[in-house]
Design an enzyme around this catalytic site. Structure first.
Site, PDB file in Angstrom:
ATOM      1  N   ASP A  16     -22.692 -37.610 -27.918  1.00 16.27           N
ATOM      2  CA  ASP A  16     -21.897 -36.595 -28.607  1.00 16.27           C
ATOM      3  C   ASP A  16     -22.732 -35.369 -28.963  1.00 16.27           C
ATOM      4  O   ASP A  16     -22.236 -34.242 -28.956  1.00 16.27           O
ATOM      5  CB  ASP A  16     -21.294 -37.219 -29.866  1.00 16.27           C
ATOM      6  CG  ASP A  16     -20.164 -36.394 -30.453  1.00 16.27           C
ATOM      7  OD1 ASP A  16     -19.803 -35.372 -29.869  1.00 16.27           O
ATOM      8  OD2 ASP A  16     -19.640 -36.783 -31.511  1.00 16.27           O
ATOM      9  N   HIS A 209     -15.974 -41.041 -38.587  1.00 17.28           N
ATOM     10  CA  HIS A 209     -16.778 -40.103 -37.798  1.00 17.28           C
ATOM     11  C   HIS A 209     -16.482 -38.695 -38.331  1.00 17.28           C
ATOM     12  O   HIS A 209     -15.488 -38.073 -37.949  1.00 17.28           O
ATOM     13  CB  HIS A 209     -16.411 -40.212 -36.315  1.00 17.28           C
ATOM     14  CG  HIS A 209     -17.164 -39.299 -35.412  1.00 17.28           C
ATOM     15  ND1 HIS A 209     -17.977 -39.753 -34.398  1.00 17.28           N
ATOM     16  CD2 HIS A 209     -17.233 -37.949 -35.357  1.00 17.28           C
ATOM     17  CE1 HIS A 209     -18.506 -38.726 -33.753  1.00 17.28           C
ATOM     18  NE2 HIS A 209     -18.056 -37.614 -34.333  1.00 17.28           N
ATOM     19  N   CYS A 242     -17.542 -29.975 -31.588  1.00 21.93           N
ATOM     20  CA  CYS A 242     -16.446 -30.019 -30.618  1.00 21.93           C
ATOM     21  C   CYS A 242     -16.401 -28.703 -29.857  1.00 21.93           C
ATOM     22  O   CYS A 242     -16.335 -27.634 -30.468  1.00 21.93           O
ATOM     23  CB  CYS A 242     -15.121 -30.252 -31.343  1.00 21.93           C
ATOM     24  SG  CYS A 242     -13.687 -30.227 -30.240  1.00 21.93           S
TER      25      CYS A 242
END
Length: 307
Positions: A16, A209, A242
């Site tokens: 990630d 998360h 993101c």
């Protein structure tokens, strides 16, 4: 709900976190950093993603990384797959990992922008993948992005998120992760959310998360802990974020999360100085300062005379 006295933390930086880095990270450096995380005591590390290399070129060396890393035997390695094609590719090297993560966004708009599918289309594929993962003898974890809010649609209904979670559980997922993908959660809602999730999903590992996009990540983690959550994901150095949309900065820094839990008397099984050391090494590899506090301050060292 009694506050958990021990929690599990999955380190997600190698997947990630790295996937958002614009400059290529050499495979040797990835392997070295993951090995350092293993020495810090992590029993769960998310390592690779089986997506098209033209979509996320940073993770194109995932198979090589999985083949070369040297972590303790008790460390469970996770890979993420976006669809059945990704799962097909992952299963070609199924002996290299232990857990598979599948995912969906709770928001239609975010899901479409992220994987170019509707939520229903994604979930139909997830139902099939979850069953295949279980048959392979691997642990299936499901992730629901934008669980706490969507930058395009605003508030996401809690019932909608938990309905998706329940569908994942029925398909065979033994862990459901709820992602604050663009940092829109707040502590009051985190408390309400995890109390409801734990009540709705008995027997399922419920994982928090959080992203620190707006500086509330640790506060949200504390609220989730107080609600009974005992499973968390974070990223060393506060790496990640993101890509949809721009400006959605990183995950909670693992070293900051561990520091907070240890000072509260909550066990993690992790060696905090070694976690910080790994984060500082990542900073060196990337050639820039990272944003976690513990990289700068280090662990709290109480003078023996004050104990």
């Amino acid at each position: 709900m009694t506050r958990p006295q021990r929690v599990q933390i999955r380190e997600v930086g190698p997947r990630d976190g790295f996937q958002n880095e614009p400059e290529h990270i050499p495979t040797d450096d990835k392997v070295r950093l993951i090995n350092a995380l293993g020495r810090a005591g992590f029993t769960r590390i998310e390592v690779a993603s089986f997506v098209r290399p033209d979509v996320i070129p940073q993770l194109a060396d995932g198979v090589e990384v999985l083949s070369r890393i040297d972590v303790p035997d008790e460390t469970k390695l996770m890979v993420l797959v976006p669809n059945s094609k990704g799962l097909d590719n992952a299963l070609k090297v199924r002996d290299k990992f232990h857990e598979v993560a599948i995912f969906v966004s709770a928001s239609e708009t975010h899901n479409k922008k992220n994987v170019n599918r509707t939520v229903d289309e994604t979930m139909a594929d997830n139902d099939v993948m979850a069953k295949r993962i279980v048959v392979e003898g691997l642990d299936c974890a499901a992730v629901i992005a934008t669980s706490f809010g969507c930058p395009f649609e605003g508030k996401v209904d809690l019932t909608r998120v938990l309905d998706l979670a329940e569908r994942f559980a029925e398909a065979g997922a033994t862990e459901i992760g709820f992602g604050d993908t663009t940092g829109m959660c707040n502590p009051a809602y985190a408390s309400e959310f995890f109390a409801a999730a734990l009540d709705r999903l008995p027997g399922v590992e419920v994982t928090a998360h959080f992203h620190n996009t707006r500086g509330q990540g640790l506060a949200n983690a504390y609220a989730a802990l107080e609600a009974g959550c005992a499973s968390f994901e974070s990223s060393f150095g506060e790496l990640g974020g993101c890509p949809v949309p721009a400006g959605s900065t990183g995950n909670i820094a693992t070293e900051d999360l561990v520091s907070m839990f240890h000072e509260m008397g909550v066990e993690t099984g992790l060696d905090l100085p070694r976690v910080i050391e790994a984060a500082r090494e990542a900073q060196t590899v990337l050639g820039r300062k990272l944003t976690s506090h513990s990289i700068v301050a280090g662990p709290i060292e109480w003078a023996s005379s004050l104990r």
